[in-house]
Design a protein around this motif. Structure first.
Motif, PDB file in Angstrom:
ATOM      1  N   TRP A  98       0.838  -1.205   0.000  1.00 55.63           N
ATOM      2  CA  TRP A  98       0.000   0.000   0.000  1.00 55.63           C
ATOM      3  C   TRP A  98       0.872   1.254   0.000  1.00 55.63           C
ATOM      4  O   TRP A  98       0.633   2.199  -0.753  1.00 55.63           O
ATOM      5  N   ALA A  99       1.917   1.263   0.847  1.00 54.65           N
ATOM      6  CA  ALA A  99       2.796   2.439   0.924  1.00 54.65           C
ATOM      7  C   ALA A  99       3.535   2.652  -0.397  1.00 54.65           C
ATOM      8  O   ALA A  99       3.683   3.796  -0.861  1.00 54.65           O
ATOM      9  N   THR A 100       3.974   1.582  -1.016  1.00 53.80           N
ATOM     10  CA  THR A 100       4.670   1.705  -2.305  1.00 53.80           C
ATOM     11  C   THR A 100       3.741   2.273  -3.378  1.00 53.80           C
ATOM     12  O   THR A 100       4.138   3.140  -4.173  1.00 53.80           O
ATOM     13  N   ALA A 101       2.503   1.812  -3.394  1.00 52.60           N
ATOM     14  CA  ALA A 101       1.539   2.313  -4.389  1.00 52.60           C
ATOM     15  C   ALA A 101       1.222   3.789  -4.163  1.00 52.60           C
ATOM     16  O   ALA A 101       1.119   4.572  -5.127  1.00 52.60           O
ATOM     17  N   VAL A 102       1.118   4.213  -2.907  1.00 54.33           N
ATOM     18  CA  VAL A 102       0.810   5.621  -2.613  1.00 54.33           C
ATOM     19  C   VAL A 102       1.962   6.522  -3.048  1.00 54.33           C
ATOM     20  O   VAL A 102       1.764   7.571  -3.686  1.00 54.33           O
ATOM     21  N   ILE A 103       3.194   6.100  -2.712  1.00 58.22           N
ATOM     22  CA  ILE A 103       4.353   6.914  -3.079  1.00 58.22           C
ATOM     23  C   ILE A 103       4.502   6.973  -4.600  1.00 58.22           C
ATOM     24  O   ILE A 103       4.784   8.036  -5.173  1.00 58.22           O
ATOM     25  N   ALA A 104       4.321   5.853  -5.272  1.00 56.06           N
ATOM     26  CA  ALA A 104       4.465   5.837  -6.731  1.00 56.06           C
ATOM     27  C   ALA A 104       3.395   6.688  -7.395  1.00 56.06           C
ATOM     28  O   ALA A 104       3.681   7.422  -8.354  1.00 56.06           O
ATOM     29  N   THR A 105       2.173   6.618  -6.894  1.00 56.55           N
ATOM     30  CA  THR A 105       1.092   7.435  -7.467  1.00 56.55           C
ATOM     31  C   THR A 105       1.368   8.917  -7.276  1.00 56.55           C
ATOM     32  O   THR A 105       1.175   9.739  -8.189  1.00 56.55           O
ATOM     33  N   PHE A 139      11.953   2.748  -4.534  1.00 53.24           N
ATOM     34  CA  PHE A 139      12.455   3.744  -3.577  1.00 53.24           C
ATOM     35  C   PHE A 139      13.881   4.172  -3.926  1.00 53.24           C
ATOM     36  O   PHE A 139      14.241   5.336  -3.760  1.00 53.24           O
ATOM     37  N   ALA A 140      14.690   3.225  -4.423  1.00 53.80           N
ATOM     38  CA  ALA A 140      16.044   3.597  -4.845  1.00 53.80           C
ATOM     39  C   ALA A 140      15.991   4.586  -6.004  1.00 53.80           C
ATOM     40  O   ALA A 140      16.772   5.551  -6.051  1.00 53.80           O
ATOM     41  N   GLY A 141      15.040   4.363  -6.927  1.00 53.50           N
ATOM     42  CA  GLY A 141      14.882   5.302  -8.036  1.00 53.50           C
ATOM     43  C   GLY A 141      14.472   6.688  -7.562  1.00 53.50           C
ATOM     44  O   GLY A 141      14.916   7.708  -8.105  1.00 53.50           O
ATOM     45  N   LEU A 142      13.643   6.758  -6.531  1.00 51.19           N
ATOM     46  CA  LEU A 142      13.241   8.056  -5.992  1.00 51.19           C
ATOM     47  C   LEU A 142      14.430   8.787  -5.386  1.00 51.19           C
ATOM     48  O   LEU A 142      14.615   9.996  -5.567  1.00 51.19           O
ATOM     49  N   PHE A 143      15.251   8.066  -4.657  1.00 54.73           N
ATOM     50  CA  PHE A 143      16.383   8.710  -3.992  1.00 54.73           C
ATOM     51  C   PHE A 143      17.457   9.120  -4.994  1.00 54.73           C
ATOM     52  O   PHE A 143      18.072  10.171  -4.862  1.00 54.73           O
ATOM     53  N   VAL A 144      17.657   8.289  -6.059  1.00 50.70           N
ATOM     54  CA  VAL A 144      18.650   8.629  -7.087  1.00 50.70           C
ATOM     55  C   VAL A 144      18.182   9.837  -7.892  1.00 50.70           C
ATOM     56  O   VAL A 144      18.980  10.710  -8.263  1.00 50.70           O
ATOM     57  N   ALA A 145      16.890   9.935  -8.163  1.00 49.42           N
ATOM     58  CA  ALA A 145      16.356  11.056  -8.942  1.00 49.42           C
ATOM     59  C   ALA A 145      16.392  12.354  -8.151  1.00 49.42           C
ATOM     60  O   ALA A 145      16.275  13.440  -8.727  1.00 49.42           O
ATOM     61  N   GLY A 146      16.568  12.262  -6.836  1.00 49.77           N
ATOM     62  CA  GLY A 146      16.633  13.473  -6.021  1.00 49.77           C
ATOM     63  C   GLY A 146      15.285  14.135  -5.837  1.00 49.77           C
ATOM     64  O   GLY A 146      15.191  15.371  -5.789  1.00 49.77           O
ATOM     65  N   ASP A 175      12.060  15.611  -4.080  1.00 53.05           N
ATOM     66  CA  ASP A 175      11.844  16.264  -2.792  1.00 53.05           C
ATOM     67  C   ASP A 175      10.697  15.535  -2.089  1.00 53.05           C
ATOM     68  O   ASP A 175       9.539  15.674  -2.471  1.00 53.05           O
ATOM     69  N   LEU A 176      11.040  14.744  -1.073  1.00 53.12           N
ATOM     70  CA  LEU A 176      10.072  13.885  -0.398  1.00 53.12           C
ATOM     71  C   LEU A 176       9.993  14.246   1.078  1.00 53.12           C
ATOM     72  O   LEU A 176      10.974  14.718   1.673  1.00 53.12           O
ATOM     73  N   PRO A 177       8.832  14.040   1.686  1.00 51.15           N
ATOM     74  CA  PRO A 177       8.763  14.247   3.139  1.00 51.15           C
ATOM     75  C   PRO A 177       9.655  13.251   3.876  1.00 51.15           C
ATOM     76  O   PRO A 177      10.017  12.197   3.359  1.00 51.15           O
ATOM     77  N   ARG A 178      10.022  13.590   5.109  1.00 53.64           N
ATOM     78  CA  ARG A 178      10.933  12.730   5.867  1.00 53.64           C
ATOM     79  C   ARG A 178      10.347  11.348   6.138  1.00 53.64           C
ATOM     80  O   ARG A 178      11.080  10.370   6.238  1.00 53.64           O
ATOM     81  N   LEU A 179       9.044  11.236   6.247  1.00 52.41           N
ATOM     82  CA  LEU A 179       8.403   9.944   6.512  1.00 52.41           C
ATOM     83  C   LEU A 179       8.672   8.940   5.387  1.00 52.41           C
ATOM     84  O   LEU A 179       8.820   7.746   5.638  1.00 52.41           O
ATOM     85  N   VAL A 180       8.790   9.436   4.152  1.00 53.31           N
ATOM     86  CA  VAL A 180       8.989   8.561   3.010  1.00 53.31           C
ATOM     87  C   VAL A 180      10.343   7.861   3.093  1.00 53.31           C
ATOM     88  O   VAL A 180      10.492   6.718   2.650  1.00 53.31           O
ATOM     89  N   TYR A 181      11.327   8.502   3.706  1.00 47.80           N
ATOM     90  CA  TYR A 181      12.656   7.901   3.813  1.00 47.80           C
ATOM     91  C   TYR A 181      12.661   6.683   4.742  1.00 47.80           C
ATOM     92  O   TYR A 181      13.565   5.852   4.669  1.00 47.80           O
ATOM     93  N   GLY A 182      11.663   6.559   5.583  1.00 46.94           N
ATOM     94  CA  GLY A 182      11.572   5.395   6.455  1.00 46.94           C
ATOM     95  C   GLY A 182      10.730   4.255   5.879  1.00 46.94           C
ATOM     96  O   GLY A 182      10.731   3.146   6.428  1.00 46.94           O
ATOM     97  N   ILE A 183      10.018   4.511   4.778  1.00 50.78           N
ATOM     98  CA  ILE A 183       9.143   3.492   4.203  1.00 50.78           C
ATOM     99  C   ILE A 183       9.910   2.274   3.681  1.00 50.78           C
ATOM    100  O   ILE A 183       9.395   1.166   3.746  1.00 50.78           O
TER     101      ILE A 183
END
Length: 196
Positions: free
Chosen positions: A94-101, A158-165, A167-175
């Motif tokens: 669920w968390a992965t789908a929310v972040i990707a959307t 999630f690795a793709g999000l971090f490599v792309a740089g 701007d994500l809320p801090r909570l996303v870094y713990g997902i």
């Protein structure tokens, strides 16, 4: 013997004539009808009881299993590890789908190719996780493998999000902890015993 007259005493009953020199029979009924009868020579034979199955009646059936065996089997196949794996996998998916959307809707105007790749990886992760959950709950060994594959694909997102740089809320870094926890729980020996 003519057929146009009434039957006479000679033609009414057809008899077998005894051979010459044979002793005359003493039974009057046999002389009249010529029926050969067989008389029983002894007591009636005992008939065996019909068998209704191929299992012999004298086979002993074990009455009770040892009392230790069910407790050991129940403790070895506890559903707790499988339930924890399923719960963490659902939350992780669920968390992965929310972040990707959220990422696809925010970046669609700037980088469509990156959004298509994230959408494809999300579909693969969701299909593997859902198939793994159903298989795990049906006690099939392939369920553990599918959950691991779905969680690894989620970690790639999630690795793709971090490599792309992004701007994500801090909570996303713990997902990403959720897919790692799902992999760990799926690989536990207790989860494997549940699937056996």
């Amino acid at each position: 013997m003519t057929s146009d007259g009434p039957p006479s005493e000679e033609t009414r009953i057809i008899r077998r004539q005894p051979e010459a020199g044979a002793p005359p029979t003493s039974n009057f009924a046999e002389q009249q009808t010529g029926i050969i009868r067989r008389h029983p020579t002894g007591a009636f034979p005992a008939t065996p009881e019909p068998q209704t199955s191929f299992i012999p009646q004298a086979v002993p059936v074990p009455s009770v299993a040892p009392p230790q065996a069910p407790r050991q089997q129940a403790s070895r196949r506890s559903p707790l590890a499988a339930s924890a794996t399923a719960t963490v996998s659902i939350i992780s998916g669920w968390a992965t789908a929310v972040i990707a959307t959220s990422l696809i809707s925010g970046w669609w105007g700037t980088d469509e190719l990156f959004c298509i790749a994230i959408g494809f990886l999300t579909a693969v992760s969701a299909a593997a996780t859902i198939g793994g959950l159903i298989s795990l709950l049906l006690r099939q060994r392939i369920g553990r493998l599918l959950i691991v594959v779905g969680s690894i694909v989620a970690l790639m997102i999630f690795a793709g999000l971090f490599v792309a740089g992004a701007d994500l809320p801090r909570l996303v870094y713990g997902i990403p902890i959720l897919p790692v926890a799902a992999i760990t729980l799926a690989l536990l020996p207790a989860t494997g015993r549940w699937c056996d």
